[in-house]
Design a protein around this motif. Structure first.
Motif, mmCIF file in Angstrom:
data_model
loop_
_atom_site.group_PDB
_atom_site.id
_atom_site.type_symbol
_atom_site.label_atom_id
_atom_site.label_comp_id
_atom_site.label_asym_id
_atom_site.label_seq_id
_atom_site.Cartn_x
_atom_site.Cartn_y
_atom_site.Cartn_z
ATOM 1 N N TYR A 155 47.490 9.580 6.954
ATOM 2 C CA TYR A 155 47.134 10.320 8.161
ATOM 3 C C TYR A 155 45.898 11.151 7.897
ATOM 4 C CZ TYR A 155 49.707 14.769 6.884
ATOM 5 O OH TYR A 155 50.171 15.936 6.315
ATOM 6 N N LEU A 156 45.205 11.442 8.986
ATOM 7 C CA LEU A 156 44.050 12.332 8.946
ATOM 8 C C LEU A 156 44.278 13.442 9.952
ATOM 9 C CD1 LEU A 156 41.108 13.036 8.074
ATOM 10 C CD2 LEU A 156 40.333 11.631 9.999
ATOM 11 N N THR A 157 44.378 14.679 9.453
ATOM 12 C CA THR A 157 44.402 15.854 10.322
ATOM 13 C C THR A 157 42.968 16.043 10.792
ATOM 14 O OG1 THR A 157 46.051 16.760 8.800
ATOM 15 C CG2 THR A 157 45.188 18.236 10.500
ATOM 16 N N LEU A 158 42.718 15.878 12.079
ATOM 17 C CA LEU A 158 41.339 15.734 12.549
ATOM 18 C C LEU A 158 40.466 16.935 12.228
ATOM 19 C CD1 LEU A 158 41.804 13.947 15.995
ATOM 20 C CD2 LEU A 158 41.686 12.977 13.686
ATOM 21 N N THR A 159 41.016 18.139 12.346
ATOM 22 C CA THR A 159 40.244 19.337 12.008
ATOM 23 C C THR A 159 41.093 20.239 11.129
ATOM 24 O OG1 THR A 159 41.049 20.688 13.860
ATOM 25 C CG2 THR A 159 39.128 19.293 14.275
ATOM 26 N N TRP A 160 40.432 21.153 10.461
ATOM 27 C CA TRP A 160 41.136 22.293 9.884
ATOM 28 C C TRP A 160 40.780 23.464 10.788
ATOM 29 C CZ3 TRP A 160 39.865 26.545 6.222
ATOM 30 C CH2 TRP A 160 41.023 27.225 5.828
ATOM 31 N N ASN A 161 40.264 24.563 10.262
ATOM 32 C CA ASN A 161 40.047 25.758 11.093
ATOM 33 C C ASN A 161 38.612 25.923 11.570
ATOM 34 O OD1 ASN A 161 42.728 26.455 10.948
ATOM 35 N ND2 ASN A 161 42.463 27.880 9.253
ATOM 36 N N PRO A 165 31.379 18.123 14.300
ATOM 37 C CA PRO A 165 30.497 17.527 15.309
ATOM 38 C C PRO A 165 31.248 16.628 16.290
ATOM 39 C CG PRO A 165 29.498 17.384 13.126
ATOM 40 C CD PRO A 165 30.909 17.853 12.927
ATOM 41 N N TRP A 166 32.419 16.118 15.875
ATOM 42 C CA TRP A 166 33.132 15.157 16.722
ATOM 43 C C TRP A 166 34.510 15.622 17.167
ATOM 44 C CZ3 TRP A 166 37.565 13.113 14.404
ATOM 45 C CH2 TRP A 166 37.658 13.269 13.002
ATOM 46 N N ALA A 167 34.955 16.799 16.752
ATOM 47 C CA ALA A 167 36.294 17.283 17.122
ATOM 48 C C ALA A 167 36.338 18.798 17.008
ATOM 49 C CB ALA A 167 37.356 16.656 16.224
ATOM 50 N N THR A 168 37.100 19.453 17.908
ATOM 51 C CA THR A 168 37.153 20.917 17.895
ATOM 52 C C THR A 168 38.537 21.418 17.495
ATOM 53 O OG1 THR A 168 37.593 20.883 20.281
ATOM 54 C CG2 THR A 168 35.331 21.253 19.590
ATOM 55 N N ALA A 169 38.518 22.573 16.821
ATOM 56 C CA ALA A 169 39.723 23.135 16.214
ATOM 57 C C ALA A 169 40.398 24.156 17.122
ATOM 58 C CB ALA A 169 39.368 23.783 14.878
ATOM 59 N N ALA A 170 41.648 24.474 16.775
ATOM 60 C CA ALA A 170 42.425 25.442 17.543
ATOM 61 C C ALA A 170 42.237 26.865 17.042
ATOM 62 C CB ALA A 170 43.913 25.087 17.461
ATOM 63 N N ALA A 171 41.602 27.032 15.912
ATOM 64 C CA ALA A 171 41.556 28.337 15.244
ATOM 65 C C ALA A 171 40.905 29.414 16.103
ATOM 66 C CB ALA A 171 40.811 28.219 13.924
ATOM 67 N N ILE A 172 41.276 30.636 15.793
ATOM 68 C CA ILE A 172 40.749 31.808 16.483
ATOM 69 C C ILE A 172 40.056 32.707 15.469
ATOM 70 C CG2 ILE A 172 41.413 33.944 17.666
ATOM 71 C CD1 ILE A 172 43.575 32.377 19.090
ATOM 72 N N GLU A 173 38.882 33.195 15.807
ATOM 73 C CA GLU A 173 38.162 34.145 14.967
ATOM 74 C C GLU A 173 37.947 35.441 15.755
ATOM 75 O OE1 GLU A 173 34.566 32.289 13.721
ATOM 76 O OE2 GLU A 173 35.521 31.157 12.098
ATOM 77 N N ASP A 174 38.292 36.559 15.131
ATOM 78 C CA ASP A 174 38.127 37.867 15.776
ATOM 79 C C ASP A 174 38.825 37.929 17.133
ATOM 80 O OD1 ASP A 174 36.543 38.762 13.633
ATOM 81 O OD2 ASP A 174 34.761 37.852 14.532
ATOM 82 N N LEU A 204 47.364 15.951 14.775
ATOM 83 C CA LEU A 204 46.735 16.933 15.646
ATOM 84 C C LEU A 204 47.124 18.377 15.345
ATOM 85 C CD1 LEU A 204 46.715 14.973 18.998
ATOM 86 C CD2 LEU A 204 44.739 15.701 17.661
ATOM 87 N N SER A 205 47.794 18.636 14.209
ATOM 88 C CA SER A 205 47.906 20.025 13.777
ATOM 89 C C SER A 205 46.492 20.558 13.550
ATOM 90 C CB SER A 205 48.713 20.128 12.474
ATOM 91 O OG SER A 205 50.092 20.137 12.734
ATOM 92 N N HIS A 206 46.254 21.797 13.927
ATOM 93 C CA HIS A 206 44.947 22.467 13.810
ATOM 94 C C HIS A 206 43.988 22.094 14.934
ATOM 95 C CE1 HIS A 206 45.347 24.546 9.924
ATOM 96 N NE2 HIS A 206 45.985 23.490 9.481
ATOM 97 N N GLY A 207 44.319 21.108 15.762
ATOM 98 C CA GLY A 207 43.387 20.697 16.803
ATOM 99 C C GLY A 207 43.446 21.591 18.035
ATOM 100 N N SER A 208 42.324 21.684 18.750
ATOM 101 C CA SER A 208 42.292 22.446 20.002
ATOM 102 C C SER A 208 43.089 21.710 21.078
ATOM 103 C CB SER A 208 40.850 22.625 20.473
ATOM 104 O OG SER A 208 40.292 21.380 20.884
ATOM 105 N N LYS A 209 43.426 22.414 22.143
ATOM 106 C CA LYS A 209 44.160 21.773 23.239
ATOM 107 C C LYS A 209 43.334 20.670 23.878
ATOM 108 C CE LYS A 209 47.227 25.609 24.366
ATOM 109 N NZ LYS A 209 47.714 26.540 25.407
ATOM 110 N N LYS A 210 42.042 20.887 24.017
ATOM 111 C CA LYS A 210 41.177 19.852 24.595
ATOM 112 C C LYS A 210 41.178 18.614 23.703
ATOM 113 C CE LYS A 210 37.959 18.529 27.620
ATOM 114 N NZ LYS A 210 37.583 17.199 27.130
#
Length: 382
Positions: A155-161, A165-174, A204-210
């Motif tokens: 498996y490939l977790t598409l993003t971390w935090n 360029p091709w996928a956006t993460a769910a992480a929050i900064e500040d 899709l762990s770590h991935g944004s909702k979009k």
């Protein structure tokens, strides 16, 4: 589905009463942990996990003690540190895991699919699967994706935090979502299609909702959310809301419950901070939760982390929303500082089987959560 059915036949489920020995039940079922970070925290640092370690959550003796039959070893990198050379770093980690396997051939073997898992399971060894946590490690290259698949990445977790360029993460900064939550790019869609073609699970762990919904529109295979929980119980960007859970159910995917106290219990960080101030001293902004937790005694850590009941509450909620066939285990051991009470490391996993039985789950349902659901989605992606 032949492999899944053959495992079911091996187990021969019976009606379970709590008077039965939970440890015997735990040994009878196939146990899969879908996410563990011991490569980066121990193996790559030169620690010998063939021996019982005094630190961390994972080593081979404790995996065996915990009855873990299949362990997914995460290949991870910090995006900021590995802006260049991330693919090489991924291969270095796989090399390190292969050395561990070569040094312990009687106890662990590399699996590249369900057929391998069945063979290794019958031999009484731990089956080691590889999951790549962070799409930065393919460096936007289909060729690199194929090479990691050939080495065993399933498996490939598409993003971390961080956004790619091709996928956006769910992480929050500040306290704010990362910018440019655009989901999946055109190249990203090509990558998903190639993963489907190869038989590599999309995680899709770590991935944004979009990103989550974009992937569901493209993928022809069930998706994995390897280590996330229910946002309705613990609001956090790493957990799934009810709408996502409904979409996951329709897709036929699986969510692996994460053991991290911060994803299980919204009050964890407050308790940790209060305990740190009480027992250690004042806090400045540079002290991470990892550092705070490490400064406490074992007894103090036990008091501040999430009770096991919180993990069970998340499992109950996820089962209610997506069904018993779509919930698994993705502990995140060695990728977290604070697992729940009574699940301090991989050797304690029989306690989860015991707790599920006490909650009223049948042995068959426990077997699904503890391993067969992960095996099913792996087979369906194959």
């Amino acid at each position: 589905m032949r492999n899944v059915l053959s495992f079911l036949c091996l187990f021969g489920f019976a009606t379970v009463g709590l008077a039965q020995d939970y440890e015997a039940i735990h040994r009878r079922i196939l146990v899969v942990d879908g996410h563990n970070d011991v490569i980066i925290t121990s193996i790559l640092k030169g620690e010998d996990i063939g021996k019982r370690l005094q630190s961390g959550h994972t080593d081979i003796p404790r995996l065996m003690e915990g009855g873990v039959d299949v362990q997914v070893f995460a290949v991870w990198s910090d995006d900021k540190r590995w802006r260049k050379g991330a693919f090489r770093h991924a291969n270095d980690q796989i090399d390190a895991l292969e050395r561990v396997i070569a040094q312990n051939p009687d106890r662990i073997a590399l699996a590249k699919g369900t057929a391998d898992i069945e063979k290794i399971y019958k031999e009484g060894k731990i089956a080691a699967l590889i999951g790549v946590e962070g799409g930065n490690m393919i460096e936007s290259s289909i060729s690199n994706l194929e090479k990691l698949y050939d080495r065993g990445a399933r498996y490939l977790t598409l993003t971390w935090n961080y956004n790619l360029p091709w996928a956006t993460a769910a992480a929050i900064e500040d306290g704010k979502p990362l910018p440019r939550q655009r989901g999946l790019s055109r190249n990203g869609k090509t990558i998903i299609r190639k993963m489907n073609e190869l038989g590599m699970m999309v995680d899709l762990s770590h991935g944004s909702k979009k990103l989550f919904y974009d992937v569901l529109e493209v993928s022809t295979k069930p998706i994995l959310v390897s280590h996330s929980n229910a946002a309705a119980l613990t609001p956090h960007s790493r957990n799934l809301d009810d709408q996502q859970l409904e979409a996951l159910k329709k897709n036929g995917g699986v969510v692996g419950v994460n053991f991290y106290a911060g994803f299980l219990d919204a009050d964890y960080e407050t308790r940790l901070k209060e305990a740190y101030i009480k027992h250690v001293g004042s806090i400045n902004k540079e002290i991470s939760t990892w550092e705070q937790f490490a400064k406490l005694t074992k007894e103090q850590q036990y008091e501040v982390t999430a009770p096991l009941s919180k993990l069970l509450d998340h499992i109950d909620y996820l089962v209610e929303k997506v069904g018993i066939d779509h919930v698994a285990v993705g502990s995140d051991y060695d990728g977290i500082e604070a697992p729940p009470q009574d699940l301090e490391d991989v050797s304690k996993l029989p306690n989860l089987t015991k707790a599920l039985l006490e909650r009223g789950y049948s042995e068959e349902d426990v077997a699904k959560i503890m391993g067969l659901n992960f095996l099913r989605i792996l087979k369906e992606n194959e």
